[in-house]
Design an enzyme around this catalytic site. Structure first.
Site, mmCIF file in Angstrom:
data_model
loop_
_atom_site.group_PDB
_atom_site.id
_atom_site.type_symbol
_atom_site.label_atom_id
_atom_site.label_comp_id
_atom_site.label_asym_id
_atom_site.label_seq_id
_atom_site.Cartn_x
_atom_site.Cartn_y
_atom_site.Cartn_z
ATOM 1 N N SER A 76 0.650 -1.411 0.074
ATOM 2 C CA SER A 76 -0.128 0.016 0.153
ATOM 3 C C SER A 76 0.378 1.263 -0.325
ATOM 4 C CB SER A 76 -0.798 0.388 1.407
ATOM 5 O OG SER A 76 -1.780 -0.557 0.856
ATOM 6 N N LYS A 79 -0.118 3.823 -2.688
ATOM 7 C CA LYS A 79 -0.565 4.686 -2.533
ATOM 8 C C LYS A 79 0.252 6.464 -2.279
ATOM 9 C CE LYS A 79 -4.547 1.862 -0.949
ATOM 10 N NZ LYS A 79 -4.185 1.057 -0.623
ATOM 11 N N SER A 136 -6.721 3.932 3.732
ATOM 12 C CA SER A 136 -5.299 2.981 3.209
ATOM 13 C C SER A 136 -6.308 2.785 2.413
ATOM 14 C CB SER A 136 -4.663 2.025 3.426
ATOM 15 O OG SER A 136 -3.981 1.638 2.914
ATOM 16 N N LYS A 238 3.110 6.661 4.917
ATOM 17 C CA LYS A 238 2.790 5.616 4.833
ATOM 18 C C LYS A 238 3.109 4.330 5.237
ATOM 19 C CE LYS A 238 -1.244 4.648 2.469
ATOM 20 N NZ LYS A 238 -1.474 2.981 3.475
#
Length: 394
Positions: A76, A79, A136, A238
């Site tokens: 993720s 992202k 997320s 993140k």
């Protein structure tokens, strides 16, 4: 005479001993000073991760690394680039925070972490971006991608184009979410580059990465980056996790006028990705310090310009100049400007007219071009003639 000679000899030996004492004392103090000056920086901590990277945001100096260019799945953390494309669209006025996005069945069906969007509903870009960053949300990622580019596949092309522009040479995106794919790869170094671009280009959006909670559809969800706090200095970016990628974390922290970016990929647990990130950030802050020496467009000298409409030329740097050095060594920094002595008009803005050399002790750290900050045209015939004579007499 013998007695007097003996006293003189004793006195000479006494002064000699005193002199030798002071000589030895000076040698000892000098040696101590040299020992203190050395201050070797210890090796970075050996952490259990597939790869990691630690860099100073202001100077770009790499402070620690382990296999930083090995290609791995980013999960993720992907992202970050999804959000970067959204920021670019907002910046270009091709998108608005108030725009309503229709949620497709594909977005609704996304598994993993999500906002729990309802198919056919209308959701603002603002809410989707919050869900993308804080929760997320895979569904939010796909919804934004489809709204911006028509399909997720077309959006991925934008992601790869921006990756190329940023110099992320070892990155290839296959989707907007980080969903496992053997061709969906990047590196710790490239993720740090992407993180720095977000912080540098979109500081107003970067603040969202520090938000700890977001509620949508009456469902409260928390930021998975549990390092975010004033104590740690961590204020983004993140997390990521899949079975193939392991537990990953791209983080940025700010302490004592210094910002560091760390990327840890492929740890074995949530706890491990947090502890390893904390370890390398603490290492960087403990043993290094960062200083901005000159700001972008700051006038740092006004050398003589010949045959011009004005006599002096403001010179400086096209970008801010920062250096990262071992902690406690600031007093040893030195800057020397080497500027052309025969600058003649016309001079164009941005034209190089010299260099500034930054050294730490006897080691030259870097050399940066000095450029004209203004354009200067040729002077009158009288000015040209006068300067010609003055140069001949100089």
């Amino acid at each position: 005479m013998i007695c007097r000679s003996s006293k003189m000899r004793d006195r000479a030996e006494k002064y000699l001993n005193i002199s030798m004492f002071f000589v030895m004392l000076c040698v000892f103090l000098l040696a101590s000073g040299l020992a203190q000056a050395a201050k070797p920086v210890p090796a970075p901590p050996d952490i259990a991760a597939k790869s990691y990277f630690l860099v100073d945001f202001a100077s770009g100096k790499v402070l620690a690394e382990k296999k930083p260019d090995v290609k791995v799945e980013p999960a993720s953390i992907t992202k970050l680039m999804t959000a970067y494309v959204v920021y670019k669209e907002l910046e270009a006025d091709r998108l608005s925070m108030d725009d309503e996005v229709s949620i497709s069945e594909k977005a609704w069906r996304m598994g993993g972490s999500r906002m729990y969007l309802e198919v056919g509903s209308k959701v603002t870009v603002y809410e989707l971006l919050k869900g993308l960053i804080i929760q997320s949300g895979n569904d939010a990622s796909v919804a934004l991608a489809e709204h911006i580019a028509g399909t997720e596949e077309a959006f991925v092309q934008l992601m790869n184009q921006y990756a190329t522009e940023l110099g992320m040479d070892n990155t290839n995106f296959e989707n907007s979410t980080g969903w496992p794919d053997k061709k969906h790869l990047t590196t710790a170094r490239d993720i740090a580059t992407m993180s720095a671009a977000i912080i540098r280009e979109f500081p107003e959006h970067y603040t969202w990465y520090a938000e700890k909670v977001f509620t949508y559809n009456d469902i409260k969800q928390y930021n998975r980056n549990n390092l975010i706090s004033k104590e740690s200095g961590v204020d983004g970016l993140k997390t990521g996790h899949t079975e193939s990628a392991g537990y990953c974390l791209a983080a940025s922290a700010y302490r004592s006028d210094m910002r560091l970016i760390s990327v840890v990929l492929g740890t074995e647990s949530k706890k491990a990705r947090a502890s390893t990130t904390k370890a390398i950030l603490n290492y960087g802050f403990r043993f290094y310090e960062s200083h901005t020496l000159y700001d972008e467009e700051e006038v740092i000298s006004r050398p003589r310009v010949w045959k011009g409409e004005i006599d002096t030329l403001p010179v400086g740097l096209t970008e801010s100049l920062a250096v990262t050095i071992p902690r406690g060594e600031y007093s040893k920094l030195d800057a020397i400007m080497d500027i052309d002595k025969d600058i003649e008009a016309p001079v164009s803005r941005g034209q190089q007219v010299g260099v500034v050399r930054i050294s730490l002790g006897e080691e030259e750290l870097l050399s940066v071009p000095l450029v004209a900050l203004e354009s200067i045209g040729e002077g009158s015939l009288f000015q040209i003639a006068k300067d010609y004579v003055m140069k001949m007499l100089d």
